[in-house]
Motif scaffolding. Structure first.
Motif, short mmCIF file in Angstrom:
data_model
loop_
_atom_site.label_atom_id
_atom_site.label_comp_id
_atom_site.label_asym_id
_atom_site.label_seq_id
_atom_site.Cartn_x
_atom_site.Cartn_y
_atom_site.Cartn_z
N PRO A 165 -2.14 -52.51 49.19
CA PRO A 165 -0.94 -51.68 48.99
C PRO A 165 0.09 -52.31 48.06
O PRO A 165 0.74 -51.60 47.30
CB PRO A 165 -0.39 -51.53 50.41
N ILE A 166 0.23 -53.63 48.12
CA ILE A 166 1.26 -54.26 47.30
C ILE A 166 0.97 -54.13 45.81
O ILE A 166 1.87 -54.23 44.97
CB ILE A 166 1.41 -55.75 47.70
N TRP A 167 -0.30 -53.89 45.45
CA TRP A 167 -0.70 -53.76 44.05
C TRP A 167 -0.69 -52.31 43.57
O TRP A 167 -1.11 -52.04 42.44
CB TRP A 167 -2.10 -54.33 43.84
N ARG A 168 -0.24 -51.38 44.39
CA ARG A 168 -0.33 -49.97 44.03
C ARG A 168 0.96 -49.42 43.42
O ARG A 168 1.05 -48.24 43.13
CB ARG A 168 -0.69 -49.14 45.26
N LEU A 227 -5.77 -60.10 41.42
CA LEU A 227 -5.95 -58.79 42.04
C LEU A 227 -7.34 -58.67 42.66
O LEU A 227 -7.51 -58.15 43.78
CB LEU A 227 -5.73 -57.69 41.01
N SER A 228 -8.35 -59.16 41.95
CA SER A 228 -9.71 -59.09 42.47
C SER A 228 -9.86 -59.88 43.76
O SER A 228 -10.52 -59.44 44.72
CB SER A 228 -10.68 -59.61 41.40
N LYS A 229 -9.24 -61.07 43.84
CA LYS A 229 -9.30 -61.86 45.06
C LYS A 229 -8.62 -61.16 46.22
O LYS A 229 -9.11 -61.18 47.35
CB LYS A 229 -8.68 -63.23 44.82
N ASP A 230 -7.49 -60.52 45.96
CA ASP A 230 -6.80 -59.79 47.01
C ASP A 230 -7.62 -58.59 47.48
O ASP A 230 -7.63 -58.25 48.66
CB ASP A 230 -5.43 -59.32 46.52
N CYS A 231 -8.32 -57.95 46.53
CA CYS A 231 -9.19 -56.83 46.91
C CYS A 231 -10.34 -57.32 47.79
O CYS A 231 -10.73 -56.64 48.75
CB CYS A 231 -9.74 -56.14 45.66
#
Length: 667
Positions: free
Chosen positions: A510-513, A641-645
């Protein structure tokens, strides 16, 4: 490129201009004068040597071919020289026959020329000439009457007749056989001696080619044998190919002219074909100068004007065809020389060595340019004579920004973006130009008004590329031979575009949206905000929204008012921190307190900064990532971002809440 340090708070100190060169400059000028004088006075020696060197470049491929046929070094050289001598003698005999035939037919053309001159005199040209003569006579009479004193009269017709002169005829004795031989063979001695010297020198050059190469390597670059050997071999190969191709093109031009003149009916077509082939070595105007004699002869042979028109059309069609179609197909669009250098070198060598200098000007200048590109001491020759830009793309960007001319900067950028990605252009050109500007401002040579102009023009340039994707242009491949690359390509390579794209919104935490999950903070340098704008634009092109925050907004007094809603990552851009990262350490401490748990990227665009190599200093500053290019910064953000995903996929319930509240661990 030099890294621009942060300007201090007091007014920058002015750097005095460099001292005017004294004795070294005069010594260089004296050496140049001595060299030019030696070339002029010793032309009888240097001309055969230069001809021999150029001819050796042309004959080297044939020697190599014969050696591959197991003819041996000596046999290959002798056979090649004999073939060349046979061609030269054959062409000379044909030219002699053509000249003799033309000289015997010249009296027949005299009548045609007289008729054409008479027809011109009777026509409009003659009437115009008579009118001018009449006007001149009237003006002369008026001036004589005005200048004559009063009371004078015309002299009588029969008074004061001058006595007729007595004609005296001087009869010389018949020439002796010795004088007759001297008059006939004398003009042939010098050309034959020159040909003999050239052939002898060519034989020694071809026989001792490797030994001469080793001596040149010893002279110019024995400290780096590998690089010097590669440069020498490359220069010899390129020069040999160029001279051989140019000789073939000029010979083909002469053949076409000779065949065309034979069909048209101009006498001695072989003579004019050979003459046209030789004159085409003179750049730009040589082929058209060679058309003068055939045009005059066509006018003397043909009672009408059709032969003259056909001859002119032959030259006007053949020369552009060879220059603009055949030459670009065979060895590219340029010989490596600037047009101005070609003209100047032609005038220079024609002054030094006469007509032979006209023919040798372009090949000899190509030799100098190739030497300048491979020998560091002679690099000035490439700068003065070569067709590569005098300024690098970085210097041109900065210079045009100083002049307030963003249109030329954008034009240069559009040309470079045909072969490279936008991130490559930003990294290799724009950022380095901003570093030059910041460095000049630190030294006090850049005025505040100029700095503001550069800021505004940089921002406008970034906005111009808002709609251009960051991708490698189609059809661009890396150079097979690095020596063929342009100056811009050698100093600023085409970095690949960032291949990755951010995942879709529904697959992100959510934080990246949000609209701008990445906050790009400018350093405290005068042009750091421009670098931050470039980074924010590249991030948006790869699916990550970003916003630019000026350095004043994160100062001690204003950081508490900074809006950090929806921020998932922080990027700080510095053109330079001058080896003193204390202010960066305090800035990161304030950011950690404002956005705890968010990864922080520090972009230090000059790769030689000490913080990038000192591990202890890096730990002391406390950033999560350190990058040295915009491309690397974009890749780092996409990687975070990929690591958070991946974390969200492994622990969806826990990480969705914790990461949304800002409590997730840093990447």
């Amino acid at each position: 490129m030099p890294a621009p340090p942060q300007p201090p708070s007091p007014a920058p100190t002015r750097v005095p201009p460099p001292a005017t060169p004294g004795l070294p400059g005069l010594t260089t000028l004296a050496v140049a004068v001595v060299v030019i004088a030696a070339l002029y006075l010793g032309r009888e020696i240097f001309v055969p040597l230069v001809l021999a060197v150029l001819l050796s470049f042309v004959l080297t491929p044939l020697v190599n071919l014969l050696r591959r046929l197991h003819l041996g070094r000596v046999g290959s050289v002798i056979a090649t020289v004999l073939i060349a001598l046979g061609l030269i003698l054959g062409i000379g005999l044909v030219i002699g026959q053509q000249v003799t035939s033309l000289a015997g037919d010249l009296p027949r053309y005299q009548t045609t020329v007289q008729r054409k001159v008479a027809s011109l005199q009777e026509g409009m040209v003659g009437r115009a000439t008579s009118l001018f003569r009449h006007l001149n006579h009237q003006v002369q009479q008026a001036s004589d009457k005005a200048a004559a004193p009063a009371g004078t009269t015309e002299t009588q017709a029969g008074a004061g007749k001058a006595a007729k002169p007595v004609l005296v005829q001087v009869q010389e004795p018949d020439p002796s056989p010795l004088k007759l031989a001297h008059d006939v063979l004398g003009p042939l001695v010098h050309p034959l001696a020159t040909v003999g010297i050239v052939l002898v020198v060519v034989i020694f050059i071809l026989m001792q080619r490797e030994d001469l190469r080793n001596r040149l390597i010893r002279l110019f670059g024995s400290s780096d044998l590998h690089q010097t050997t590669a440069a020498m071999d490359d220069a010899a190969r390129r020069l040999s190919t160029f001279f051989l191709v140019q000789l073939g093109i000029n010979a083909a031009f002469g053949v076409l002219i000779g065949i065309g003149l034979w069909f048209i009916g101009v006498p001695s077509p072989i003579l004019w074909g050979v003459f046209s082939a030789l004159m085409r070595f003179v750049p730009y105007i040589g082929a058209f100068i060679s058309a003068a004699a055939p045009l005059a002869l066509a006018a003397a042979v043909d009672p009408g004007w059709s032969m003259v028109i056909w001859t002119a059309a032959l030259f006007l069609i053949t020369e552009p065809l060879m220059g603009h179609v055949v030459e670009p197909l065979l060895y590219g669009h340029s010989t490596g020389l600037s047009p101005f250098a070609v003209i100047v070198s032609t005038l220079f060598w024609a002054f030094l060595w006469g007509p032979i200098g006209l023919i040798l000007a372009t090949p000899f200048t190509v030799c100098l340019v190739v030497l300048g590109r491979h020998v560091e001491r002679l690099e000035f020759l490439d700068v003065l004579l070569g067709d590569r830009p005098a300024l690098t793309p970085v210097e041109n960007f900065y210079q045009r920004m100083l002049a307030g001319d963003p249109d030329e900067v954008q034009e240069q950028a559009e040309l470079m973006l045909k072969e490279r990605s936008l991130s490559s252009y930003y990294d290799e050109v724009a950022l380095k130009a901003l570093q030059l500007a910041a460095n000049d401002f630190q030294r006090g040579v850049l005025k505040p008004q100029q700095l503001d102009t550069i800021k505004d023009l940089t921002q406008s340039l970034v906005e111009e590329f808002a709609g251009r994707p960051d991708e490698k242009p189609e059809g661009t491949e890396p150079e097979d031979d690095p020596a063929d690359a342009s100056l811009a390509e050698k100093t600023h390579p085409k970095n690949e575009a960032v291949p990755a794209q951010a995942p879709a919104m529904d697959k992100r935490p959510p934080i990246w949206r949000g609209e701008a999950p990445v906050m790009c903070i400018a350093g405290r340098g005068p042009l750091d905000e421009g670098a931050a704008s470039m980074l924010a634009q590249l991030l948006s092109k790869h699916g990550l929204g970003a916003r630019v925050v000026p350095h004043e907004a994160v100062s001690r007094g204003k950081v508490r008012n900074l809006d950090v809603s929806g921020v998932a990552m922080v990027c700080v851009s510095y053109l330079d921190i001058s080896g003193n990262p204390a202010h960066l350490r305090y800035l990161l401490r304030r950011l950690r307190e404002k956005v705890p748990g968010r990864p922080v990227v520090v972009g230090l665009w000059p790769a030689e900064d000490a913080i990038l190599t000192d591990q202890e200093l890096r730990r002391e500053v406390g950033a999560d990532y350190y990058v040295i290019s915009l491309r690397q910064a974009v890749e780092t953000c996409l990687e975070a971002l990929s690591k958070d995903c991946e974390r969200m996929a492994k622990q969806p319930g826990l990480n969705l809440v914790s990461m949304d509240e800002g409590g997730g661990p840093p990447a």
